[in-house]
Design a protein around this motif. Structure first.
Motif, PDB file in Angstrom:
ATOM      1  N   GLY A   1      51.097  50.598  30.401  1.00 12.84           N
ATOM      2  CA  GLY A   1      51.318  49.746  31.576  1.00 12.84           C
ATOM      3  C   GLY A   1      50.895  50.435  32.865  1.00 12.84           C
ATOM      4  O   GLY A   1      50.292  49.815  33.742  1.00 12.84           O
ATOM      5  N   GLY A   2      51.184  51.712  32.981  1.00  6.25           N
ATOM      6  CA  GLY A   2      50.758  52.461  34.159  1.00  6.25           C
ATOM      7  C   GLY A   2      49.252  52.564  34.252  1.00  6.25           C
ATOM      8  O   GLY A   2      48.667  52.440  35.332  1.00  6.25           O
ATOM      9  N   TYR A   3      48.607  52.773  33.106  1.00  7.54           N
ATOM     10  CA  TYR A   3      47.145  52.849  33.072  1.00  7.54           C
ATOM     11  C   TYR A   3      46.519  51.515  33.489  1.00  7.54           C
ATOM     12  O   TYR A   3      45.599  51.479  34.297  1.00  7.54           O
ATOM     13  N   LEU A   4      47.053  50.417  32.949  1.00 12.65           N
ATOM     14  CA  LEU A   4      46.514  49.109  33.297  1.00 12.65           C
ATOM     15  C   LEU A   4      46.760  48.771  34.771  1.00 12.65           C
ATOM     16  O   LEU A   4      45.898  48.190  35.429  1.00 12.65           O
TER      17      LEU A   4
ATOM     18  N   SER B   1      44.568  48.042  40.123  1.00 15.74           N
ATOM     19  CA  SER B   1      44.587  48.430  41.524  1.00 15.74           C
ATOM     20  C   SER B   1      43.215  48.913  41.979  1.00 15.74           C
ATOM     21  O   SER B   1      42.756  48.571  43.071  1.00 15.74           O
ATOM     22  N   GLU B   2      42.544  49.713  41.137  1.00 13.58           N
ATOM     23  CA  GLU B   2      41.206  50.181  41.486  1.00 13.58           C
ATOM     24  C   GLU B   2      40.222  49.029  41.545  1.00 13.58           C
ATOM     25  O   GLU B   2      39.334  49.014  42.396  1.00 13.58           O
ATOM     26  N   LYS B   3      40.383  48.054  40.669  1.00  6.06           N
ATOM     27  CA  LYS B   3      39.480  46.906  40.663  1.00  6.06           C
ATOM     28  C   LYS B   3      39.655  46.085  41.936  1.00  6.06           C
ATOM     29  O   LYS B   3      38.681  45.626  42.526  1.00  6.06           O
ATOM     30  N   ASN B   4      40.902  45.917  42.373  1.00  8.07           N
ATOM     31  CA  ASN B   4      41.170  45.121  43.569  1.00  8.07           C
ATOM     32  C   ASN B   4      40.721  45.816  44.847  1.00  8.07           C
ATOM     33  O   ASN B   4      40.325  45.160  45.796  1.00  8.07           O
ATOM     34  N   THR B   5      40.803  47.142  44.886  1.00  6.88           N
ATOM     35  CA  THR B   5      40.415  47.863  46.096  1.00  6.88           C
ATOM     36  C   THR B   5      38.953  48.270  46.076  1.00  6.88           C
ATOM     37  O   THR B   5      38.416  48.678  47.099  1.00  6.88           O
ATOM     38  N   GLY B   6      38.316  48.184  44.920  1.00  2.00           N
ATOM     39  CA  GLY B   6      36.898  48.508  44.834  1.00  2.00           C
ATOM     40  C   GLY B   6      36.615  49.995  44.758  1.00  2.00           C
ATOM     41  O   GLY B   6      35.515  50.434  45.057  1.00  2.00           O
ATOM     42  N   THR B   7      37.579  50.807  44.338  1.00  4.15           N
ATOM     43  CA  THR B   7      37.365  52.248  44.253  1.00  4.15           C
ATOM     44  C   THR B   7      37.154  52.715  42.831  1.00  4.15           C
ATOM     45  O   THR B   7      37.157  53.902  42.565  1.00  4.15           O
TER      46      THR B   7
ATOM     47  N   PRO C   1      28.606  47.642  40.390  1.00  2.47           N
ATOM     48  CA  PRO C   1      28.549  46.204  40.593  1.00  2.47           C
ATOM     49  C   PRO C   1      27.525  45.562  39.669  1.00  2.47           C
ATOM     50  O   PRO C   1      26.479  46.148  39.389  1.00  2.47           O
ATOM     51  N   GLN C   2      27.829  44.385  39.209  1.00  2.00           N
ATOM     52  CA  GLN C   2      26.919  43.672  38.323  1.00  2.00           C
ATOM     53  C   GLN C   2      25.830  43.010  39.137  1.00  2.00           C
ATOM     54  O   GLN C   2      26.088  42.440  40.196  1.00  2.00           O
ATOM     55  N   THR C   3      24.613  43.101  38.641  1.00  4.12           N
ATOM     56  CA  THR C   3      23.498  42.439  39.319  1.00  4.12           C
ATOM     57  C   THR C   3      22.949  41.381  38.391  1.00  4.12           C
ATOM     58  O   THR C   3      22.999  41.503  37.175  1.00  4.12           O
ATOM     59  N   THR C   4      22.422  40.348  38.974  1.00  4.90           N
ATOM     60  CA  THR C   4      21.832  39.284  38.174  1.00  4.90           C
ATOM     61  C   THR C   4      20.323  39.386  38.263  1.00  4.90           C
ATOM     62  O   THR C   4      19.762  39.730  39.298  1.00  4.90           O
TER      63      THR C   4
END
Length: 80
Positions: free
Chosen positions: A52-55, A60-66, A71-74
């Motif tokens: 749970g701590g890992y997730l 949190s890192e995904k939401n803050t972008g760190t 980033p995915q490119t098309t």
């Protein structure tokens, strides 16, 4: 006894490295409490707590972008 001392030391060190406003003594107290709580948990509960701590960290890192993810490119569409 040794576990309490190690928990207090680690809590003190972690409190100094975070920006939560908890001082060294508060971190030491949290470390002692965490060490006592971990002794009472079962192995599956410890694994669930760690996962749970890992997730939560990854979210949190995904939401803050760190995070480490790039980033995915098309690709542009091919003209027919």
């Amino acid at each position: 006894m040794i576990g309490k001392v190690i928990g207090a030391y680690m809590g003190d060190r972690l409190a100094k490295n975070t920006s939560t406003g908890i001082g060294g003594a508060g971190g030491a107290a949290l470390g002692v409490i965490a060490a006592a709580a971990l002794r009472r948990l079962s192995l599956p509960a410890m694994i669930a707590l760690g996962a749970g701590g890992y997730l939560a960290k990854k979210l949190s890192e995904k939401n803050t972008g760190t995070g480490d993810a790039e980033p995915q490119t098309t690709k542009p569409a091919k003209a027919a």
